[in-house]
Design a protein around this motif. Structure first.
Motif, mmCIF file in Angstrom:
data_model
loop_
_atom_site.group_PDB
_atom_site.id
_atom_site.type_symbol
_atom_site.label_atom_id
_atom_site.label_comp_id
_atom_site.label_asym_id
_atom_site.label_seq_id
_atom_site.Cartn_x
_atom_site.Cartn_y
_atom_site.Cartn_z
ATOM 1 N N LEU A 154 0.828 -1.207 0.000
ATOM 2 C CA LEU A 154 0.000 0.000 0.000
ATOM 3 C C LEU A 154 0.862 1.256 0.000
ATOM 4 C CD1 LEU A 154 -2.877 -0.859 2.478
ATOM 5 C CD2 LEU A 154 -3.040 -0.558 0.026
ATOM 6 N N LEU A 155 1.945 1.219 0.748
ATOM 7 C CA LEU A 155 2.856 2.372 0.764
ATOM 8 C C LEU A 155 3.438 2.621 -0.621
ATOM 9 C CD1 LEU A 155 4.750 1.945 4.139
ATOM 10 C CD2 LEU A 155 3.269 3.839 3.484
ATOM 11 N N ASN A 156 3.764 1.556 -1.334
ATOM 12 C CA ASN A 156 4.274 1.723 -2.698
ATOM 13 C C ASN A 156 3.226 2.362 -3.594
ATOM 14 O OD1 ASN A 156 6.749 0.648 -2.069
ATOM 15 N ND2 ASN A 156 6.189 -1.436 -2.676
ATOM 16 N N CYS A 185 -6.364 1.137 15.300
ATOM 17 C CA CYS A 185 -7.205 0.223 14.523
ATOM 18 C C CYS A 185 -8.194 0.984 13.639
ATOM 19 C CB CYS A 185 -7.955 -0.722 15.455
ATOM 20 S SG CYS A 185 -6.885 -1.898 16.297
ATOM 21 N N ALA A 186 -8.770 2.029 14.168
ATOM 22 C CA ALA A 186 -9.714 2.836 13.388
ATOM 23 C C ALA A 186 -9.004 3.498 12.204
ATOM 24 C CB ALA A 186 -10.358 3.890 14.282
ATOM 25 N N HIS A 187 -7.777 3.984 12.441
ATOM 26 C CA HIS A 187 -7.006 4.580 11.333
ATOM 27 C C HIS A 187 -6.750 3.538 10.240
ATOM 28 C CE1 HIS A 187 -6.369 8.546 12.855
ATOM 29 N NE2 HIS A 187 -5.610 8.179 13.883
ATOM 30 N N MET A 188 -6.404 2.305 10.638
ATOM 31 C CA MET A 188 -6.129 1.266 9.649
ATOM 32 C C MET A 188 -7.374 0.950 8.824
ATOM 33 S SD MET A 188 -3.012 0.577 9.461
ATOM 34 C CE MET A 188 -3.237 -0.745 8.270
ATOM 35 N N LYS A 189 -8.503 0.878 9.470
ATOM 36 C CA LYS A 189 -9.735 0.593 8.743
ATOM 37 C C LYS A 189 -10.032 1.718 7.739
ATOM 38 C CE LYS A 189 -13.552 -2.225 9.815
ATOM 39 N NZ LYS A 189 -14.185 -2.974 10.840
ATOM 40 N N ASN A 190 -9.805 2.964 8.156
ATOM 41 C CA ASN A 190 -10.013 4.104 7.258
ATOM 42 C C ASN A 190 -9.044 4.064 6.089
ATOM 43 O OD1 ASN A 190 -12.098 5.180 8.754
ATOM 44 N ND2 ASN A 190 -10.755 6.471 9.977
ATOM 45 N N ILE A 191 -7.802 3.678 6.357
ATOM 46 C CA ILE A 191 -6.779 3.617 5.302
ATOM 47 C C ILE A 191 -7.207 2.627 4.231
ATOM 48 C CG2 ILE A 191 -4.432 2.827 4.789
ATOM 49 C CD1 ILE A 191 -3.692 3.997 7.648
ATOM 50 N N TYR A 192 -7.644 1.445 4.640
ATOM 51 C CA TYR A 192 -8.058 0.438 3.647
ATOM 52 C C TYR A 192 -9.272 0.892 2.881
ATOM 53 C CZ TYR A 192 -4.547 -2.567 5.477
ATOM 54 O OH TYR A 192 -3.330 -3.073 5.832
ATOM 55 N N ARG A 193 -10.186 1.561 3.542
ATOM 56 C CA ARG A 193 -11.371 2.071 2.836
ATOM 57 C C ARG A 193 -10.959 3.129 1.830
ATOM 58 N NH1 ARG A 193 -13.920 6.450 3.699
ATOM 59 N NH2 ARG A 193 -13.074 6.744 5.773
ATOM 60 N N LYS A 194 -10.115 4.070 2.250
ATOM 61 C CA LYS A 194 -9.715 5.169 1.369
ATOM 62 C C LYS A 194 -8.870 4.692 0.191
ATOM 63 C CE LYS A 194 -9.855 8.856 4.819
ATOM 64 N NZ LYS A 194 -9.063 9.843 5.580
ATOM 65 N N LEU A 195 -8.019 3.716 0.433
ATOM 66 C CA LEU A 195 -7.163 3.206 -0.660
ATOM 67 C C LEU A 195 -7.855 2.101 -1.456
ATOM 68 C CD1 LEU A 195 -3.637 3.122 1.000
ATOM 69 C CD2 LEU A 195 -4.646 4.875 -0.452
ATOM 70 N N GLN A 196 -9.112 1.848 -1.093
ATOM 71 C CA GLN A 196 -9.928 0.840 -1.765
ATOM 72 C C GLN A 196 -9.259 -0.512 -1.761
ATOM 73 O OE1 GLN A 196 -10.825 2.531 -5.609
ATOM 74 N NE2 GLN A 196 -11.710 4.350 -4.699
ATOM 75 N N ASP A 231 -5.776 9.043 -8.613
ATOM 76 C CA ASP A 231 -5.164 9.044 -7.290
ATOM 77 C C ASP A 231 -6.009 9.735 -6.228
ATOM 78 O OD1 ASP A 231 -2.888 7.643 -8.033
ATOM 79 O OD2 ASP A 231 -1.873 9.456 -8.710
ATOM 80 N N ALA A 232 -7.273 9.965 -6.494
ATOM 81 C CA ALA A 232 -8.135 10.671 -5.548
ATOM 82 C C ALA A 232 -8.175 10.021 -4.165
ATOM 83 C CB ALA A 232 -9.545 10.797 -6.115
ATOM 84 N N PRO A 233 -8.263 8.671 -4.055
ATOM 85 C CA PRO A 233 -8.303 8.079 -2.703
ATOM 86 C C PRO A 233 -7.059 8.399 -1.892
ATOM 87 C CG PRO A 233 -8.979 6.457 -4.335
ATOM 88 C CD PRO A 233 -8.444 7.648 -5.087
ATOM 89 N N ARG A 234 -5.891 8.465 -2.543
ATOM 90 C CA ARG A 234 -4.654 8.744 -1.823
ATOM 91 C C ARG A 234 -4.628 10.164 -1.283
ATOM 92 N NH1 ARG A 234 -1.535 6.297 -6.689
ATOM 93 N NH2 ARG A 234 -2.358 4.230 -6.509
ATOM 94 N N LYS A 235 -5.289 11.072 -1.979
ATOM 95 C CA LYS A 235 -5.323 12.465 -1.528
ATOM 96 C C LYS A 235 -6.006 12.587 -0.174
ATOM 97 C CE LYS A 235 -5.729 14.461 -6.141
ATOM 98 N NZ LYS A 235 -6.619 15.233 -7.023
ATOM 99 N N SER A 236 -6.910 11.661 0.114
ATOM 100 C CA SER A 236 -7.719 11.800 1.315
ATOM 101 C C SER A 236 -7.055 11.250 2.582
ATOM 102 C CB SER A 236 -9.075 11.136 1.104
ATOM 103 O OG SER A 236 -8.895 9.759 0.915
ATOM 104 N N LEU A 237 -5.887 10.598 2.484
ATOM 105 C CA LEU A 237 -5.215 10.100 3.684
ATOM 106 C C LEU A 237 -4.693 11.275 4.505
ATOM 107 C CD1 LEU A 237 -3.052 7.001 2.711
ATOM 108 C CD2 LEU A 237 -5.258 7.057 3.832
ATOM 109 N N SER A 238 -5.026 11.242 5.772
ATOM 110 C CA SER A 238 -4.546 12.310 6.660
ATOM 111 C C SER A 238 -3.079 12.070 7.001
ATOM 112 C CB SER A 238 -5.373 12.321 7.950
ATOM 113 O OG SER A 238 -5.071 11.167 8.722
ATOM 114 N N THR A 239 -2.442 13.072 7.555
ATOM 115 C CA THR A 239 -1.049 12.948 7.984
ATOM 116 C C THR A 239 -0.916 11.827 8.999
ATOM 117 O OG1 THR A 239 -0.715 15.305 7.619
ATOM 118 C CG2 THR A 239 0.886 14.196 9.019
ATOM 119 N N ARG A 240 -1.847 11.734 9.944
ATOM 120 C CA ARG A 240 -1.809 10.692 10.963
ATOM 121 C C ARG A 240 -1.970 9.311 10.344
ATOM 122 N NH1 ARG A 240 -1.840 10.651 16.642
ATOM 123 N NH2 ARG A 240 -0.781 12.580 16.157
ATOM 124 N N GLU A 241 -2.861 9.176 9.371
ATOM 125 C CA GLU A 241 -3.053 7.882 8.708
ATOM 126 C C GLU A 241 -1.787 7.451 7.974
ATOM 127 O OE1 GLU A 241 -7.885 8.213 8.010
ATOM 128 O OE2 GLU A 241 -6.508 8.952 6.467
#
Length: 197
Positions: free
Chosen positions: A132-134, A186-197, A148-158
């Protein structure tokens, strides 16, 4: 937590079950090695978490995720598989999985994975997080394209959480380093997977 284990590999099932039952918070309510047996278990037992190999029955494990959701829509699903390519991982999360653990690269505690998904988080092997980082690389370099719209939505903390997971840090380590709770990680991880589809 009540867990169902579905895997054709009896050694893998035995190993996971042995680890899970060592914790008094977890109870293994059933095990299956075939698709018909798994369907029967899903209809006969109440469960909180389903751990399954998607290669079950010639790749029909994905159908089992759907079937499990129909039987108990509040249950969490953790895929435990040798398949670590993006197509299978994305398909598992799209089907409703909350975790994806790659066999022979998940060296953490299965009980921890079960508790993470039950508490609203995601349990994912670090090598998948690296992948995912790649995928985020254009985001880091500022070279975003239209898709790349989903990647734009990741917060700095995520992004910080994602990098720490990719380095192999456990939930509590990340929480301590970022001065947040384990549930927030855990909540951040769930958001990350949702945002990165």
């Amino acid at each position: 937590m009540r867990v169902l284990l579905i895997d054709e590999d009896s050694n893998a099932r035995r190993s996971i079950a042995h680890e899970l039952v060592a914790d008094s918070r977890v109870y293994v309510v059933g095990e299956a090695s075939s698709l018909p047996e798994a369907r029967r278990l899903l209809t006969q037992h109440e469960f909180d978490v389903l751990i399954l190999d998607i290669r079950l029955g010639g790749g029909k494990g994905f159908d089992l995720i759907d079937f499990a959701r129909q039987q108990c829509n509040s249950a969490e699903v953790i895929v435990h598989s040798t398949l670590d390519d993006e197509v299978h991982v994305r398909r598992a999360f799209a089907a409703g999985a909350s975790g994806y653990l790659v066999k022979n690269s998940w060296f953490q505690n299965f009980t921890q994975a079960v508790l993470q998904v039950v508490n609203g988080g995601a349990a994912v092997s670090p090598n998948l997080v690296r992948h995912l980082l790649n995928r985020m690389e254009p985001f880091a370099t500022g070279q975003l394209e239209a898709d790349d719209a989903p990647r734009k939505s990741l917060s700095t903390r995520e992004r910080k959480v994602l990098r720490l997971v990719a380095k192999g840090h456990l939930t509590q380590d990340i929480a301590r380093q970022l001065s947040i709770s384990g549930q927030t990680v855990c909540a951040h991880m769930k958001n990350i997977y949702r945002k990165l589809q």
